[in-house]
Design a protein around this motif. Structure first.
Motif, short mmCIF file in Angstrom:
data_model
loop_
_atom_site.label_atom_id
_atom_site.label_comp_id
_atom_site.label_asym_id
_atom_site.label_seq_id
_atom_site.Cartn_x
_atom_site.Cartn_y
_atom_site.Cartn_z
N GLN A 291 -98.39 18.71 37.71
CA GLN A 291 -99.19 17.49 37.80
C GLN A 291 -100.39 17.72 38.72
N MET A 292 -101.53 17.13 38.38
CA MET A 292 -102.68 17.20 39.29
C MET A 292 -102.33 16.45 40.57
N GLN A 293 -102.94 16.86 41.67
CA GLN A 293 -102.71 16.23 42.95
C GLN A 293 -104.03 15.74 43.54
N LEU A 294 -104.10 14.49 43.92
CA LEU A 294 -105.30 13.99 44.58
C LEU A 294 -105.43 14.65 45.95
N LYS B 14 -103.75 23.55 30.30
CA LYS B 14 -102.35 23.11 30.44
C LYS B 14 -101.87 23.48 31.83
N ALA B 15 -101.31 22.51 32.54
CA ALA B 15 -100.87 22.74 33.91
C ALA B 15 -99.78 23.81 33.97
N LYS C 71 -99.88 26.03 48.88
CA LYS C 71 -99.37 24.75 49.37
C LYS C 71 -99.01 24.85 50.85
N ARG C 72 -98.42 25.97 51.24
CA ARG C 72 -97.99 26.12 52.63
C ARG C 72 -99.17 26.14 53.60
N ILE C 73 -100.30 26.68 53.17
CA ILE C 73 -101.46 26.73 54.07
C ILE C 73 -102.36 25.50 53.91
N ASN C 74 -101.88 24.51 53.13
CA ASN C 74 -102.61 23.24 52.95
C ASN C 74 -104.00 23.45 52.35
N ALA C 75 -104.04 24.18 51.23
CA ALA C 75 -105.32 24.44 50.56
C ALA C 75 -105.76 23.28 49.66
N ASN C 76 -104.97 22.19 49.61
CA ASN C 76 -105.34 21.02 48.82
C ASN C 76 -105.67 21.38 47.37
N ALA C 77 -104.72 22.00 46.69
CA ALA C 77 -104.93 22.34 45.29
C ALA C 77 -104.89 21.09 44.43
N VAL C 78 -105.95 20.87 43.66
CA VAL C 78 -106.01 19.72 42.76
C VAL C 78 -105.23 20.02 41.48
N PHE C 79 -105.42 21.22 40.93
CA PHE C 79 -104.68 21.61 39.73
C PHE C 79 -104.69 23.11 39.57
N TYR C 80 -103.67 23.61 38.86
CA TYR C 80 -103.61 24.99 38.38
C TYR C 80 -103.38 24.91 36.88
N TYR D 176 -105.23 18.92 30.72
CA TYR D 176 -106.48 18.51 31.34
C TYR D 176 -107.64 18.81 30.41
N GLN D 177 -108.68 18.03 30.56
CA GLN D 177 -109.93 18.30 29.86
C GLN D 177 -111.00 18.55 30.91
N LEU D 178 -111.64 19.69 30.84
CA LEU D 178 -112.72 20.03 31.75
C LEU D 178 -114.00 20.23 30.94
N THR D 179 -114.95 19.33 31.14
CA THR D 179 -116.22 19.39 30.41
C THR D 179 -117.30 19.90 31.35
N VAL D 180 -118.07 20.87 30.86
CA VAL D 180 -119.14 21.45 31.66
C VAL D 180 -120.47 21.16 30.98
N TYR D 181 -121.31 20.40 31.67
CA TYR D 181 -122.66 20.13 31.18
C TYR D 181 -123.63 21.10 31.86
N GLN D 182 -124.36 21.84 31.06
CA GLN D 182 -125.40 22.71 31.59
C GLN D 182 -126.76 22.06 31.34
N TYR D 183 -127.62 22.13 32.35
CA TYR D 183 -128.94 21.52 32.21
C TYR D 183 -129.94 22.30 33.02
#
Length: 261
Positions: free
Chosen positions: A141-144, A134-135, A186-195, A31-38
């Protein structure tokens, strides 16, 4: 003999062909995570215009999808304000390829002219940080997110855990994977997008993950469930997993209207 040999080869080809999709699906993503500060409203306007009308359309044209753009809820009161852009990449080399393709994209340059041609006396942002992630092996895999609320109500929680040493950090990653922390989420349905493990970034060694909820009340309810979960209490009390996090950063963010999720 020859016919038998050919038959064996054909069987192996069939096995490999059948198994390939399963392997590909489980392969750990980058994954690529870009952080813009302004700092100013004018910079925020320029950044959003660039991301919505230039960068995301260009990336979509290249075949990238499920690109998340998030605004920190702390922006209303923070001096340093943040916008995050999250996307999957197939390899680290791909980062360079994306930049090269953007250089040659006339539509991108036209749509993003204000951002691209900003002068030093009127910059589009105060700082930009790019993290390569890296996942985790147990969440490759990321999850929507499976959310029903409008984007304006959703809460995404971005967490970063730093450790005191690389060895201790590996222990915390193991706690998520083999220890089963991801399974509890996952069991508590926290909707994890990625780790993910941070491969390159400004705060290392650390991991970054994102969960999401319908709204703030839904988030608080899920975390109450998590903190009181018997399996979590057992896992977090194990001697081998003590003191494996030295610093935690938590940012509550909300997806922009033009975010893919």
């Amino acid at each position: 003999m020859k016919a038998c040999f050919v038959k064996i080869i054909l069987i192996w080809v069939a096995v490999i062909t059948f198994a390939a999709p399963a392997y590909s699906k489980s392969k750990q993503q980058y994954y690529q995570l870009t952080v813009y500060q302004y700092a100013t409203a004018a910079q925020e306007t320029v950044l959003n215009d660039y991301l919505e009308h230039a960068l995301l359309p260009a990336l979509h044209t290249m075949g990238y999808s499920n690109i998340g753009v998030f605004k920190s809820l702390a922006n209303d009161t923070s001096v340093i304000k943040k916008i995050y852009v999250f996307m999957t990449i197939r390899s680290i080399d791909e980062m360079v390829n994306i930049k090269e393709k953007l250089k040659k994209d006339s539509s991108y340059h036209k749509a993003g002219a204000t951002y691209i041609n900003a002068v030093y006396t009127d910059p589009s942002f105060t700082r930009m940080e790019v993290m390569i992630l890296k996942a985790f092996s147990k969440a490759p895999q990321m999850q929507l997110p499976d959310l029903k609320a409008p984007k304006a109500e959703r809460i995404y929680e971005l967490r970063s855990y730093e450790s005191a040493s690389e060895k201790i950090f590996a222990n915390k990653v193991q706690m998520f994977n083999e220890g089963g922390e991801t399974v509890i989420f996952k069991r508590i349905n926290a909707n994890a997008v990625f780790y993910s493990e941070v491969v390159a970034g400004s705060h290392m060694p650390n991991l970054v993950y994102m969960t999401c909820y319908e709204n703030k009340a839904d988030r608080d309810a899920h975390w109450k469930t998590f903190s009181s979960d018997p399996e979590w209490k057992t896992l977090s009390a194990k001697p081998e997993y003590q003191h494996n996090v030295a610093h935690i950063d938590i940012d509550f963010v909300r997806p922009m209207d033009y975010s893919d999720f």
